[in-house]
Design an enzyme around this catalytic site. Structure first.
Site, mmCIF file in Angstrom:
data_model
loop_
_atom_site.group_PDB
_atom_site.id
_atom_site.type_symbol
_atom_site.label_atom_id
_atom_site.label_comp_id
_atom_site.label_asym_id
_atom_site.label_seq_id
_atom_site.Cartn_x
_atom_site.Cartn_y
_atom_site.Cartn_z
ATOM 1 N N GLU A 267 -2.796 13.534 -0.245
ATOM 2 C CA GLU A 267 -3.372 13.577 1.106
ATOM 3 C C GLU A 267 -2.342 14.060 2.119
ATOM 4 O O GLU A 267 -2.603 14.945 2.941
ATOM 5 C CB GLU A 267 -3.862 12.175 1.530
ATOM 6 N N GLU B 261 -3.157 -4.833 -1.690
ATOM 7 C CA GLU B 261 -2.388 -4.000 -2.614
ATOM 8 C C GLU B 261 -1.280 -4.830 -3.269
ATOM 9 O O GLU B 261 -0.844 -4.531 -4.373
ATOM 10 C CB GLU B 261 -1.797 -2.771 -1.886
ATOM 11 N N GLY C 285 5.973 0.707 0.102
ATOM 12 C CA GLY C 285 5.207 1.431 1.121
ATOM 13 C C GLY C 285 4.573 0.508 2.151
ATOM 14 O O GLY C 285 4.670 0.716 3.361
ATOM 15 N N ARG C 286 3.939 -0.561 1.676
ATOM 16 C CA ARG C 286 3.227 -1.459 2.611
ATOM 17 C C ARG C 286 4.172 -2.401 3.343
ATOM 18 O O ARG C 286 3.737 -3.225 4.138
ATOM 19 C CB ARG C 286 2.137 -2.228 1.855
ATOM 20 N N LYS D 109 6.879 8.220 1.492
ATOM 21 C CA LYS D 109 7.988 7.710 0.680
ATOM 22 C C LYS D 109 8.312 8.688 -0.448
ATOM 23 O O LYS D 109 9.451 9.057 -0.661
ATOM 24 C CB LYS D 109 7.615 6.321 0.134
ATOM 25 N N LYS E 50 -6.396 8.362 -8.688
ATOM 26 C CA LYS E 50 -5.621 9.557 -8.302
ATOM 27 C C LYS E 50 -5.629 10.574 -9.444
ATOM 28 O O LYS E 50 -5.835 11.765 -9.228
ATOM 29 C CB LYS E 50 -4.153 9.176 -8.043
ATOM 30 N N HIS F 107 -20.673 -11.122 17.747
ATOM 31 C CA HIS F 107 -22.009 -10.541 17.914
ATOM 32 C C HIS F 107 -22.384 -9.673 16.726
ATOM 33 O O HIS F 107 -23.294 -8.849 16.816
ATOM 34 C CB HIS F 107 -22.056 -9.744 19.218
HETATM 35 O O1 LIG Z 1 4.437 7.061 1.308
HETATM 36 P P1 LIG Z 1 3.734 7.733 0.160
HETATM 37 O O2 LIG Z 1 4.649 7.962 -1.003
HETATM 38 O O3 LIG Z 1 3.079 9.006 0.610
HETATM 39 O O4 LIG Z 1 2.630 6.746 -0.374
HETATM 40 C C1 LIG Z 1 1.556 6.334 0.437
HETATM 41 C C2 LIG Z 1 0.861 5.126 -0.121
HETATM 42 O O5 LIG Z 1 0.365 5.372 -1.424
HETATM 43 C C3 LIG Z 1 0.509 4.197 -2.223
HETATM 44 O O6 LIG Z 1 1.535 4.405 -3.134
HETATM 45 C C4 LIG Z 1 -0.736 3.901 -3.002
HETATM 46 O O7 LIG Z 1 -1.845 3.751 -2.182
HETATM 47 C C5 LIG Z 1 0.881 3.103 -1.225
HETATM 48 O O8 LIG Z 1 1.515 2.030 -1.782
HETATM 49 C C6 LIG Z 1 1.692 3.869 -0.265
HETATM 50 O O9 LIG Z 1 1.877 3.165 0.922
#
Ligand SMILES: O=P(O)(O)OC[C@H]1O[C@](O)(CO)[C@@H](O)[C@@H]1O
Length: 543
Positions: A216, A356, A270-271, A210, A507, A387
């Site tokens: 990452e 979240e 995002g979620r 987003k 972060k 199990h």
């Molecule tokens: O789509 P982006 O901006 O890379 O963010 C990834 C994720 O990081 C967050 O902002 C925090 O974990 C989530 O809400 C989101 O889904």
């Protein structure tokens, strides 16, 4: 307009729910069933092909009425309507919350800041469909003219969990000529193991973010670009990278052709985004028409949530039952137990959606809550869990309400295996609810010293959700059901379910620690963190 914050736990409706919880605290499900022959029928509700039997909950009609009254005191319906109208209910970020617009039909109209966002949604869906068709037909080729065989989605959190979960769930509907892989972790082993054995000439990366700034994702995207260019002579990055983002400027800086960028909007959290362009990898896998079926399933539940009275509104009922145990029965967690192999990632997905969203400790107006909010969500597909950890649910000391998900038809008919699967899910719900008394155990001739060990207290609540078959449509319906359940709970708890400030501190600290790991700079953290950094420095210098 920001919804008014109500002192919900000071209302008579909250007190009334507490009274009912106290009244029912020692009542057993055995007695509730014995006193009402119609209980199962009366406590079954259907919406969009999802049939939910919630009779195995420790409630009766007066308790349910009190819960519905509580929802009304919190103005759940008013919040819901504000969301559907596109009001900026995400007040800490001043954003509308309109994932429902992502699945609205083409002729619908939802206006945000003077723009009909549904028209924008369909414009992007059309571009995604055209792109997916090109990849699926083999018309889209890589640098050397070969068609794409592997799509690697690079993203994390909401830009990973949704498409990954849905790809796994809908594998029986996927094009066998194209495989999707998902890379999320900044641990280099994730990318390295996922590109192992791939032909770069046949590989397409979708960078899904987003913000297009997530550490990452951007780290993995750069490493993937290096892998491509160092393993494919004359690689044309534009033919092997596309992007999904709201930050088109950053995408262009990365070197991805704007023509191959699929946008979405700040009103998609995002979620809540896997049905936006974030679902591009899924659309490539299952094709645009099945992706549309998924959206239609979601929309059907949206309409149910928007229009059904609370008393027959499935997300409202599930949300209220969750709150009932969380606050009034001290349940810390909620298990989601899908009896469907292909839903292997469903609970992972729900963890972000629920935790979240509702893992919050202050209300919309910034005042602290003095009641419990979101539960820990966990679970894995049955019967494997039986199990492993079911022992604790049956005989442990913690109350764990559960959702069982059962499908009437499997993707693959193998002998009577589906009967065995369904027998297990039904048996678990039954055993949890009714248990086995010491008298029953003794009557079986069990040695007296073993009777306590072999007694099951029962009275463990669960909902059984029965669905015809796992399809794009029913998967969409399930996801929307849980989205709206989370909404209902957040509305009653008076929290903003749509921000996630809780992920920021870690972060920021990580950004501070990164340069310290490879320098000799003096460390100014706490003594534990300092010692751990020194240990790492020493190990890496010796490496
Ligand atoms: O789509 P982006 O901006 O890379 O963010 C990834 C994720 O990081 C967050 O902002 C925090 O974990 C989530 O809400 C989101 O889904």
């Amino acid at each position: 307009m920001s919804p008014k914050t109500v002192d919900i736990d000071a209302t008579p409706e909250w007190a009334a729910v507490r009274e009912h919880a106290d009244r029912l605290r020692d009542t057993h499900l055995r007695d509730l069933f014995a006193s009402d022959a119609d209980r199962a029928d009366a406590m079954t509700v259907e919406a969009a092909g999802l049939v939910a039997d919630y009779s195995k909950h420790r409630v009766d009609d007066p308790a349910l009425s009190a819960l519905f009254a509580l929802a009304r005191a919190a103005d759940v319906e008013g919040h819901r309507d504000a969301m559907f109208r596109g009001e900026k209910i995400n007040t800490t970020e001043n954003r509308a919350v309109l994932h429902v617009a992502l699945r609205a039909p083409r002729d619908a109209e939802i206006v945000v800041d003077g723009e009909n966002v549904v028209a924008q949604v369909h414009e992007v869906l059309d571009r995604m469909a055209a792109f997916s068709d090109r990849v699926r037909s083999g018309e889209w080729v890589g640098s050397t003219g070969k068609r794409i065989r592997t799509v690697v989605n690079i993203g994390i959190g909401g830009s990973d969990l949704g498409p990954r979960m849905a790809y796994e769930a809908l594998k029986p509907y996927a094009d066998p000529q194209i495989t999707c892989r998902f890379v999320s972790n900044v641990d280099g082993d994730d990318l390295a193991s996922n590109v192992e054995g791939l032909d770069p000439a046949e590989t397409l990366f979708i960078v899904a973010s987003k913000t297009f700034t997530t550490l990452e994702t951007m780290t993995n995207a750069r490493a993937a670009r290096d892998w491509l260019t160092s393993n494919l002579d004359g690689a044309d990055v534009a033919k092997h990278f596309v992007a999904v983002s709201t930050n088109l400027g950053e995408v262009e800086k990365f070197g991805i052709d704007p023509a191959n960028t699929f946008g979405f909007w700040d009103w998609v959290g995002g979620r809540y985004s896997f049905d936006s362009a974030i679902g591009l990898s899924l659309m490539v896998a299952i094709g645009p028409s099945r992706f549309r079926e998924l959206l239609d399933g979601m929309h059907e539940v949206d309409e149910h949530f928007r229009t059904a009275p609370l008393e027959s509104n499935l997300p409202a009922i599930m949300g209220l039952l969750g709150l009932w145990y969380r606050e009034f029965f001290n349940a810390q967690s909620h298990a989601v137990l899908p009896y469907a192999h292909y839903l292997s990632r469903f609970t992972d997905y729900l963890q972000q959606l629920d935790m979240e969203s509702n893992g919050k400790r202050v209300r919309r107006d910034g005042t602290p809550v003095d009641y419990q909010t979101g539960p820990i969500v966990w679970g894995t597909p049955g019967t494997n869990g039986q199990h492993a950890y079911y022992q604790l649910i049956h005989q442990g000391t913690t109350l764990i309400p559960a959702d069982f998900l059962a499908f009437l038809h499997p993707a693959h008919e193998l002998g009577n295996q589906h009967d065995l699967l369904i027998a297990n899910v039904l048996a678990q719900a039954e055993a949890l609810a009714f248990g086995k008394t010491a008298e029953q155990v003794a009557a079986e001739g069990v040695a007296p010293e073993l009777v306590p060990h072999r007694t099951f207290p029962g009275n463990h609540p669960s909902t059984t959700l029965v669905v015809e078959k796992l399809t794009p449509r029913t998967l969409g319906a399930l996801v929307a059901l849980y989205e709206h359940k989370v909404f209902v709970q957040g509305a009653i708890w008076q929290i903003n379910s749509f921000d996630q400030w809780g992920v920021e501190l870690g972060k920021a600290l990580a950004q501070r620690i990164v340069p310290e790991l490879s320098s000799d700079d003096e460390l100014t953290h706490d003594s534990s963190t300092n010692a751990l950094i020194r240990r790492y420095r020493a190990a890496r210098r010796g490496a």
